[in-house]
Scaffold this motif. Structure first.
Motif, PDB file in Angstrom:
ATOM      1  N   ALA A  56       0.855  -1.191   0.000  1.00 47.76           N
ATOM      2  CA  ALA A  56       0.000   0.000   0.000  1.00 47.76           C
ATOM      3  C   ALA A  56       0.891   1.240   0.000  1.00 47.76           C
ATOM      4  CB  ALA A  56      -0.898  -0.002   1.228  1.00 47.76           C
ATOM      5  N   MET A  57       0.709   2.094  -1.000  1.00 44.61           N
ATOM      6  CA  MET A  57       1.477   3.344  -1.026  1.00 44.61           C
ATOM      7  C   MET A  57       0.955   4.278   0.065  1.00 44.61           C
ATOM      8  SD  MET A  57       2.639   4.354  -4.830  1.00 44.61           S
ATOM      9  CE  MET A  57       1.100   4.926  -5.496  1.00 44.61           C
ATOM     10  N   SER A  58       1.817   5.194   0.473  1.00 45.72           N
ATOM     11  CA  SER A  58       1.424   6.139   1.532  1.00 45.72           C
ATOM     12  C   SER A  58       0.706   7.343   0.927  1.00 45.72           C
ATOM     13  CB  SER A  58       2.676   6.630   2.253  1.00 45.72           C
ATOM     14  OG  SER A  58       3.431   7.440   1.381  1.00 45.72           O
ATOM     15  N   ASP A  59       0.114   8.160   1.789  1.00 44.35           N
ATOM     16  CA  ASP A  59      -0.513   9.408   1.332  1.00 44.35           C
ATOM     17  C   ASP A  59       0.521  10.287   0.612  1.00 44.35           C
ATOM     18  OD1 ASP A  59       0.887   9.781   3.697  1.00 44.35           O
ATOM     19  OD2 ASP A  59      -0.645  11.017   4.671  1.00 44.35           O
ATOM     20  N   LYS A  60       1.760  10.274   1.110  1.00 46.80           N
ATOM     21  CA  LYS A  60       2.798  11.099   0.461  1.00 46.80           C
ATOM     22  C   LYS A  60       3.128  10.575  -0.925  1.00 46.80           C
ATOM     23  CE  LYS A  60       5.033  13.193   4.432  1.00 46.80           C
ATOM     24  NZ  LYS A  60       4.784  12.372   5.624  1.00 46.80           N
ATOM     25  N   GLN A  61       3.140   9.242  -1.056  1.00 44.70           N
ATOM     26  CA  GLN A  61       3.418   8.689  -2.395  1.00 44.70           C
ATOM     27  C   GLN A  61       2.288   9.024  -3.371  1.00 44.70           C
ATOM     28  OE1 GLN A  61       4.409   4.602  -0.852  1.00 44.70           O
ATOM     29  NE2 GLN A  61       5.986   4.711  -2.432  1.00 44.70           N
ATOM     30  N   VAL A 262       6.380   0.548  -4.363  1.00 43.20           N
ATOM     31  CA  VAL A 262       5.530   0.988  -5.475  1.00 43.20           C
ATOM     32  C   VAL A 262       4.948  -0.234  -6.171  1.00 43.20           C
ATOM     33  CG1 VAL A 262       6.586   3.242  -5.931  1.00 43.20           C
ATOM     34  CG2 VAL A 262       7.572   1.189  -6.989  1.00 43.20           C
ATOM     35  N   ASN A 263       3.925  -0.007  -6.989  1.00 41.39           N
ATOM     36  CA  ASN A 263       3.264  -1.123  -7.641  1.00 41.39           C
ATOM     37  C   ASN A 263       4.006  -1.582  -8.889  1.00 41.39           C
ATOM     38  OD1 ASN A 263       0.609   0.809  -6.608  1.00 41.39           O
ATOM     39  ND2 ASN A 263       0.960  -1.220  -5.758  1.00 41.39           N
ATOM     40  N   ARG A 410       3.450  -5.264   1.836  1.00 43.66           N
ATOM     41  CA  ARG A 410       3.764  -4.226   2.819  1.00 43.66           C
ATOM     42  C   ARG A 410       2.547  -3.340   3.127  1.00 43.66           C
ATOM     43  NH1 ARG A 410       7.471  -5.691  -0.333  1.00 43.66           N
ATOM     44  NH2 ARG A 410       9.607  -6.077   0.352  1.00 43.66           N
ATOM     45  N   ARG A 411       2.284  -3.124   4.401  1.00 46.63           N
ATOM     46  CA  ARG A 411       1.259  -2.199   4.896  1.00 46.63           C
ATOM     47  C   ARG A 411      -0.146  -2.540   4.375  1.00 46.63           C
ATOM     48  NH1 ARG A 411       4.865   3.362   3.806  1.00 46.63           N
ATOM     49  NH2 ARG A 411       4.200   3.065   1.661  1.00 46.63           N
ATOM     50  N   THR A 412      -0.419  -3.804   4.098  1.00 47.06           N
ATOM     51  CA  THR A 412      -1.652  -4.173   3.403  1.00 47.06           C
ATOM     52  C   THR A 412      -2.638  -4.944   4.278  1.00 47.06           C
ATOM     53  OG1 THR A 412      -0.440  -4.204   1.339  1.00 47.06           O
ATOM     54  CG2 THR A 412      -2.531  -5.385   1.350  1.00 47.06           C
ATOM     55  N   TYR A 413      -2.168  -5.968   4.949  1.00 43.00           N
ATOM     56  CA  TYR A 413      -3.051  -6.798   5.786  1.00 43.00           C
ATOM     57  C   TYR A 413      -2.803  -6.501   7.263  1.00 43.00           C
ATOM     58  CZ  TYR A 413      -4.074  -9.560   1.594  1.00 43.00           C
ATOM     59  OH  TYR A 413      -4.493  -9.964   0.355  1.00 43.00           O
TER      60      TYR A 413
END
Ligand code: F0G
Length: 458
Positions: A56-61, A262-263, A410-413
């Protein structure tokens, strides 16, 4: 009271995932020819196929996407990426590519020729594929401890210096275009390489005049383990450790879909301008002009931001502790895994899980199917199907480790998902003696067969 561990982020956007019934899954996996790559993602509840491009990308990304400069040449996004690469990794020259294997393709087009050998620590499958495609060979010099999932070693990703030196002494040096250090070592179970080992390999490489290239997909996770396990680095920041790691490399390939969060995206880093110039020719043919190489400007921006975030201690601490949380839960159920737990995934030791399923019937793939049927969890076989056939004899290769990989995006589940996965695999473990037969191959491609192989249950 000691405070429990908690993630260093909160959730701003969610995506619905769907549960299914066992009957539905029976039908879907049959239609998928028992190859989990053929499943539709909506047929999967918790998807642990890979940690690549699934974070999951961050708000900043996401904000950076809006600032992308889509100019064909000289885009500000290219310079943003260049600055981040210099800042964090220390490379003066770089070429963007659309993903990690594209970076391999471009770099190896310059370096690898027929009859060459490339030693390293368990080359990743696309890396090996790009070497073998050029009729050269990859030689695995990983330490023996990596292949014993019960042996404790802090750095199972390390190269055995004796094995490496033997290769360097056995071939004419012009036949050895590089040593590849994969950090972390994915194929051995997401296992780190110590700073000491990186330094020793580099010193040996100077003695023989062979360049060192890092396959860097999970370099930040590697740095985290160095900080945790190598005494001299306990008080250093991740960014300081990363800088020192890459001081022992002449070039690097990067799949940014992992530690740059990144994706899609990748790049090659070079210290040497001449090699950069030679590779640029192939970069332009295969990927695109040198200031975008297969990437949109917005994606280069998100990647640059991701490099900064991916090397923050708290980001890595949340991630690696979640992986270890799953590993420990599985252990509580008796499920055998590669230990210590890896950085990006738990690798279940299927030879110990299903000892009665013969290797010719692909036990890790069998377990992947069972886990999917049990709970809609998708994992991936890292065993004999992936190892493919010997390019010369065409016989099946049976690797030392037959593994089922549960890769954590990363940062997903959440940890509830980890509990769910552990209980599902725990259930399969409880009925493991009822799983008597595996699968057989009906159809396979001549190279990288695991993506498209068709199977039948025995
Ligand atoms: N090197 C390593 C160590 C990798 O793990 C991967 C990809 C690559 C190179 C290739 O990068 O996918 O961007 O072209 N690993 C993914 C995985 C696919 O699931 O482990 P890519």
């Amino acid at each position: 009271m000691q405070l429990p561990f908690a993630e260093s982020y909160k959730i701003k956007m969610v995506e619905t995932i769907k549960k299914s019934t066992r009957e539905e899954r029976e039908q879907w996996i049959k239609e998928a020819k028992y190859n989990l790559f053929n499943l539709k993602s909506e047929q999967v509840f918790v998807d642990l196929l890979t940690d690549s491009g699934t974070g999951a990308m961050s708000d900043k990304q996401w904000s950076e996407l809006m600032l992308g400069d889509e100019s064909y040449a000289g885009a500000s996004s290219y310079y943003k990426m260049k600055t981040a690469i210099k800042d964090i990794l220390g490379f003066d020259y770089f070429l963007p590519t659309h993903q990690g294997r594209a970076a391999e393709n471009v770099l190896f087009s310059v370096l690898v020729k027929e009859g060459m050998v490339v030693p390293g620590n368990s080359h990743f499958d696309t890396t090996k594929g790009h070497i073998e495609f050029r009729k050269a060979s990859a030689i695995d010099c990983t330490i023996d401890e990596a292949f014993d999932t019960t042996a404790h070693h802090d750095f199972k990703g390390n190269v055995d210096l004796n094995k490496l030196e033997k290769v360097l002494m056995s071939y004419p040096l012009e036949k050895i275009p590089m040593i590849i250090m994969t950090v972390t070592n994915n194929s051995a179970g997401g296992q780190p390489v110590s700073m000491q080992n990186l330094r020793d390999v580099y010193t040996m490489s100077r003695k023989y005049g062979v360049r060192v290239v890092f396959d860097s997909a999970r370099f930040a996770e590697n740095a985290y383990f160095i900080k945790q396990r190598e005494a001299a680095y306990a008080d250093k920041s991740i960014k300081e450790i990363v800088k020192e790691m890459f001081s022992y490399a002449d070039a690097m390939t990067m799949s940014s879909k992992k530690d740059a969060i990144v994706n899609m995206g990748g790049f090659i880093g070079f210290k040497d301008e001449d090699l950069f110039k030679q590779a640029s020719v192939f970069g332009i043919i295969f990927e695109g002009y040198i200031t975008y190489g297969g990437m949109s400007g917005r994606d280069m921006n998100a990647l640059a931001q991701g490099l900064y975030e991916g090397t923050e201690f708290d980001t890595l601490d949340s991630r690696i502790k979640q992986v270890a949380f799953l590993g420990q839960r599985l252990k509580d159920f008796g499920v055998p895994s590669q230990e210590p737990f890896g950085g990006h995934a738990i690798f279940v030791d299927v030879k110990r899980f299903l000892p009665h399923v013969p290797k010719e019937e692909f036990p890790a793939q069998t377990l992947a199917i069972e886990l999917y049927l049990e709970a809609g969890v998708r994992a991936v076989e890292i065993g004999a199907i992936l190892a493919d056939r010997d390019p010369v004899t065409r016989e099946n290769r049976y690797p030392e480790l037959e593994l089922l990989r549960l890769a954590i995006p990363r940062r997903t589940y959440t940890n509830n998902h980890m509990e769910y996965v552990a209980a599902a695999l725990g259930n399969v473990y409880a009925r493991r003696n009822d799983i008597k037969r595996g699968v057989k191959i009906i159809k396979e491609a001549p190279i990288m067969r695991h993506f498209t192989v068709e199977l039948e249950r025995l």
